[in-house]
Design a protein around this motif. Structure first.
Motif, PDB file in Angstrom:
ATOM      1  N   ARG A  45     -24.472 -29.763 -38.826  1.00 31.20           N
ATOM      2  CA  ARG A  45     -23.694 -29.980 -40.050  1.00 31.20           C
ATOM      3  C   ARG A  45     -22.553 -30.963 -39.802  1.00 31.20           C
ATOM      4  NH1 ARG A  45     -23.663 -24.132 -40.470  1.00 31.20           N
ATOM      5  NH2 ARG A  45     -25.329 -23.383 -41.839  1.00 31.20           N
ATOM      6  N   LEU A  46     -21.868 -30.783 -38.675  1.00 34.70           N
ATOM      7  CA  LEU A  46     -20.734 -31.663 -38.358  1.00 34.70           C
ATOM      8  C   LEU A  46     -21.200 -33.089 -38.128  1.00 34.70           C
ATOM      9  CD1 LEU A  46     -18.671 -29.353 -35.983  1.00 34.70           C
ATOM     10  CD2 LEU A  46     -18.186 -29.897 -38.361  1.00 34.70           C
ATOM     11  N   ARG A  47     -22.326 -33.268 -37.450  1.00 35.36           N
ATOM     12  CA  ARG A  47     -22.851 -34.617 -37.229  1.00 35.36           C
ATOM     13  C   ARG A  47     -23.190 -35.288 -38.555  1.00 35.36           C
ATOM     14  NH1 ARG A  47     -25.397 -32.398 -32.568  1.00 35.36           N
ATOM     15  NH2 ARG A  47     -27.273 -31.942 -33.771  1.00 35.36           N
ATOM     16  N   LEU A  48     -23.821 -34.539 -39.462  1.00 35.48           N
ATOM     17  CA  LEU A  48     -24.159 -35.104 -40.772  1.00 35.48           C
ATOM     18  C   LEU A  48     -22.905 -35.479 -41.547  1.00 35.48           C
ATOM     19  CD1 LEU A  48     -27.056 -32.703 -41.869  1.00 35.48           C
ATOM     20  CD2 LEU A  48     -27.255 -35.130 -41.293  1.00 35.48           C
ATOM     21  N   LEU A  49     -21.898 -34.612 -41.466  1.00 31.88           N
ATOM     22  CA  LEU A  49     -20.662 -34.859 -42.192  1.00 31.88           C
ATOM     23  C   LEU A  49     -19.958 -36.102 -41.667  1.00 31.88           C
ATOM     24  CD1 LEU A  49     -18.740 -33.775 -44.362  1.00 31.88           C
ATOM     25  CD2 LEU A  49     -17.625 -32.429 -42.590  1.00 31.88           C
ATOM     26  N   ASP A  95     -18.647 -34.358 -49.113  1.00 31.70           N
ATOM     27  CA  ASP A  95     -19.375 -33.795 -47.988  1.00 31.70           C
ATOM     28  C   ASP A  95     -20.383 -34.839 -47.539  1.00 31.70           C
ATOM     29  OD1 ASP A  95     -21.476 -33.688 -49.778  1.00 31.70           O
ATOM     30  OD2 ASP A  95     -21.836 -31.530 -49.572  1.00 31.70           O
ATOM     31  N   ASP A  96     -21.393 -34.454 -46.755  1.00 31.02           N
ATOM     32  CA  ASP A  96     -22.339 -35.446 -46.246  1.00 31.02           C
ATOM     33  C   ASP A  96     -23.299 -35.945 -47.313  1.00 31.02           C
ATOM     34  OD1 ASP A  96     -23.284 -32.633 -45.830  1.00 31.02           O
ATOM     35  OD2 ASP A  96     -25.157 -33.666 -45.379  1.00 31.02           O
ATOM     36  N   ASN A 143     -23.373 -25.430 -60.281  1.00 32.85           N
ATOM     37  CA  ASN A 143     -24.460 -26.393 -60.100  1.00 32.85           C
ATOM     38  C   ASN A 143     -24.742 -27.222 -61.350  1.00 32.85           C
ATOM     39  OD1 ASN A 143     -25.455 -24.335 -61.650  1.00 32.85           O
ATOM     40  ND2 ASN A 143     -27.432 -24.195 -60.606  1.00 32.85           N
ATOM     41  N   ARG A 144     -23.727 -27.360 -62.223  1.00 37.68           N
ATOM     42  CA  ARG A 144     -23.981 -28.103 -63.466  1.00 37.68           C
ATOM     43  C   ARG A 144     -22.782 -28.945 -63.885  1.00 37.68           C
ATOM     44  NH1 ARG A 144     -26.042 -24.939 -68.719  1.00 37.68           N
ATOM     45  NH2 ARG A 144     -27.936 -24.884 -67.434  1.00 37.68           N
ATOM     46  N   LEU A 145     -23.070 -30.188 -64.261  1.00 33.17           N
ATOM     47  CA  LEU A 145     -22.094 -31.072 -64.884  1.00 33.17           C
ATOM     48  C   LEU A 145     -22.625 -31.453 -66.262  1.00 33.17           C
ATOM     49  CD1 LEU A 145     -21.341 -33.505 -61.896  1.00 33.17           C
ATOM     50  CD2 LEU A 145     -20.051 -31.473 -62.562  1.00 33.17           C
ATOM     51  N   VAL A 146     -21.721 -31.746 -67.184  1.00 29.47           N
ATOM     52  CA  VAL A 146     -22.116 -32.146 -68.539  1.00 29.47           C
ATOM     53  C   VAL A 146     -21.594 -33.550 -68.810  1.00 29.47           C
ATOM     54  CG1 VAL A 146     -22.184 -29.785 -69.386  1.00 29.47           C
ATOM     55  CG2 VAL A 146     -20.064 -31.078 -69.562  1.00 29.47           C
ATOM     56  N   HIS A 147     -22.301 -34.251 -69.693  1.00 26.50           N
ATOM     57  CA  HIS A 147     -21.937 -35.624 -70.038  1.00 26.50           C
ATOM     58  C   HIS A 147     -21.896 -35.734 -71.560  1.00 26.50           C
ATOM     59  CE1 HIS A 147     -22.758 -36.557 -65.822  1.00 26.50           C
ATOM     60  NE2 HIS A 147     -23.822 -35.782 -65.967  1.00 26.50           N
ATOM     61  N   ARG A 204     -22.453 -24.169 -50.882  1.00 24.18           N
ATOM     62  CA  ARG A 204     -22.631 -23.873 -49.449  1.00 24.18           C
ATOM     63  C   ARG A 204     -21.582 -24.579 -48.591  1.00 24.18           C
ATOM     64  NH1 ARG A 204     -29.116 -25.229 -49.366  1.00 24.18           N
ATOM     65  NH2 ARG A 204     -29.644 -24.055 -51.250  1.00 24.18           N
ATOM     66  N   LEU A 205     -20.515 -25.010 -49.207  1.00 20.18           N
ATOM     67  CA  LEU A 205     -19.513 -25.793 -48.485  1.00 20.18           C
ATOM     68  C   LEU A 205     -18.842 -24.984 -47.384  1.00 20.18           C
ATOM     69  CD1 LEU A 205     -17.664 -27.682 -51.362  1.00 20.18           C
ATOM     70  CD2 LEU A 205     -19.136 -28.687 -49.634  1.00 20.18           C
ATOM     71  N   ARG A 206     -18.618 -25.638 -46.259  1.00 18.63           N
ATOM     72  CA  ARG A 206     -17.739 -25.108 -45.219  1.00 18.63           C
ATOM     73  C   ARG A 206     -16.843 -26.220 -44.660  1.00 18.63           C
ATOM     74  NH1 ARG A 206     -19.129 -21.645 -39.735  1.00 18.63           N
ATOM     75  NH2 ARG A 206     -16.954 -21.483 -39.020  1.00 18.63           N
ATOM     76  N   TYR A 207     -17.470 -27.384 -44.424  1.00 19.94           N
ATOM     77  CA  TYR A 207     -16.727 -28.535 -43.930  1.00 19.94           C
ATOM     78  C   TYR A 207     -16.768 -29.653 -44.960  1.00 19.94           C
ATOM     79  CZ  TYR A 207     -17.572 -26.041 -39.561  1.00 19.94           C
ATOM     80  OH  TYR A 207     -17.647 -25.075 -38.597  1.00 19.94           O
ATOM     81  N   MET A 208     -15.745 -30.495 -44.938  1.00 21.36           N
ATOM     82  CA  MET A 208     -15.688 -31.620 -45.869  1.00 21.36           C
ATOM     83  C   MET A 208     -14.813 -32.712 -45.294  1.00 21.36           C
ATOM     84  SD  MET A 208     -13.334 -29.781 -48.796  1.00 21.36           S
ATOM     85  CE  MET A 208     -14.497 -28.439 -48.940  1.00 21.36           C
ATOM     86  N   LEU A 209     -14.833 -33.864 -45.962  1.00 23.47           N
ATOM     87  CA  LEU A 209     -14.028 -35.007 -45.557  1.00 23.47           C
ATOM     88  C   LEU A 209     -13.073 -35.387 -46.670  1.00 23.47           C
ATOM     89  CD1 LEU A 209     -16.679 -37.344 -43.879  1.00 23.47           C
ATOM     90  CD2 LEU A 209     -14.999 -35.905 -42.734  1.00 23.47           C
ATOM     91  N   LEU A 210     -11.838 -35.685 -46.298  1.00 26.67           N
ATOM     92  CA  LEU A 210     -10.838 -36.185 -47.238  1.00 26.67           C
ATOM     93  C   LEU A 210     -10.756 -37.699 -47.058  1.00 26.67           C
ATOM     94  CD1 LEU A 210     -10.188 -33.146 -46.894  1.00 26.67           C
ATOM     95  CD2 LEU A 210      -7.788 -33.713 -47.217  1.00 26.67           C
TER      96      LEU A 210
END
Length: 226
Positions: A45-49, A95-96, A143-147, A204-210
Motif C-alpha cells: 500500500r505504501l509503495r503504491l501511495l 491516495d494512490d 461511494n457516490r457523487l452527484v452532478h 478503505r483509507l488508512r494512508y494518504m498524501l497531502l
C-alpha cells in the motif's frame, strides 16, 4: 512384558509431548506468517501511495488516519499531520488512485480532512474524454457523487473519467476524481440526473498524501532527475 509395556508407555508420553510442542510451534509459525503477510500488504500500500502521480509543481506529504468521524452525516477523518508539519487549511489530499478530499481544520499535531463524498463538499471537474466541465458534489454517501445542472444535451456517458479541472484553485488540474456510473434524463426536466463513484478507495483509507505547491526557490534548489 512389563519392561516392554513400561518402555511403550514412556515412548507414547514422549510422542504426545512432542506432538503438543509441534502443534504449539505450528500455531506460532502461522501467527508469524500472518504478521509477515500483514506487513507485506502494508508495504505494498505504501509503495503504491508513494508512487502516485504528482505533477511537477506540487510536493507531497505522507499522512495516516487517526480516527474516523462517527457522525453518519459527516464524512470526515482525522490525520496525524498538523501545523507543526506545515499543513494548512484547504490543502488537497489524495491516495494512490485519486482525490480524497481537502484539509478542513488544522491543529498542532493533527488535522481534519473533509472527504469528497461529504454533502458539504464540491470540486470542479471536467470529463477527460471531451473537456466538459461539471461540479462533483458530495451526496453524504461514501461511494457516490452527484452532478447537478447537467443539461440533456451535454455529452456525458457512463464510464467517463472525471478529473480535477483546476478551477477555483482548490485542487491541481488533472487528478482523477470519479467515474460516471449513471446518466438519467427526463423529457419533463431541464437537467439530467448524473451520478459518479469516487476512484479513491474512500471506505478503505488508512494512508494518504497531502499536496502543496512547490515555491520558486524550492523548484530552483530541487535536484533534477534524468
Amino acid at each position: 512384558l512389563m519392561t516392554w509395556a513400561s518402555e511403550n508407555m514412556i515412548t507414547r508420553q514422549q510422542l504426545m509431548t512432542e506432538n503438543k510442542q509441534f502443534k504449539e510451534q505450528q500455531l506460532f509459525f502461522h501467527e508469524q506468517s500472518m504478521e509477515l503477510d500483514i506487513v507485506r500488504r502494508e508495504n505494498e500500500r505504501l509503495r503504491l501511495l508513494l508512487a502516485s502521480p504528482v505533477n511537477g509543481i506540487t510536493k507531497k506529504m505522507f499522512a495516516e488516519i487517526l480516527s474516523v468521524d462517527s457522525d453518519p452525516y459527516s464524512l470526515q477523518v482525522v490525520i496525524n499531520r498538523g501545523a507543526n508539519d506545515g499543513v494548512v487549511e484547504g490543502q488537497p489530499v489524495i491516495d494512490d488512485k485519486g482525490v480524497v478530499g481537502q484539509i478542513l481544520h488544522v491543529g498542532a499535531n493533527s488535522s481534519r480532512v473533509i472527504l469528497i463524498s461529504d454533502i458539504s463538499h464540491a470540486v470542479p471537474v471536467r470529463v477527460e474524454r471531451n473537456g466538459l466541465r461539471l461540479i462533483a458534489s458530495g451526496s453524504g454517501r461514501i461511494n457516490r457523487l452527484v452532478h447537478n445542472f447537467v443539461t440533456k444535451s451535454d455529452d456525458v456517458k457512463v464510464g467517463d473519467l472525471l478529473v480535477t479541472s483546476g478551477l477555483g484553485g482548490k485542487y491541481p488540474e488533472g487528478y482523477p476524481v470519479a467515474r460516471i456510473t449513471s446518466v438519467r434524463t427526463d423529457e419533463s426536466r431541464e437537467f439530467g440526473r448524473i451520478l459518479s463513484q469516487p476512484v479513491a478507495k474512500i471506505d478503505r483509507l488508512r494512508y494518504m498524501l497531502l499536496l502543496s505547491t512547490v515555491s520558486d526557490s524550492e523548484a530552483t534548489l530541487a535536484p533534477t532527475q534524468d
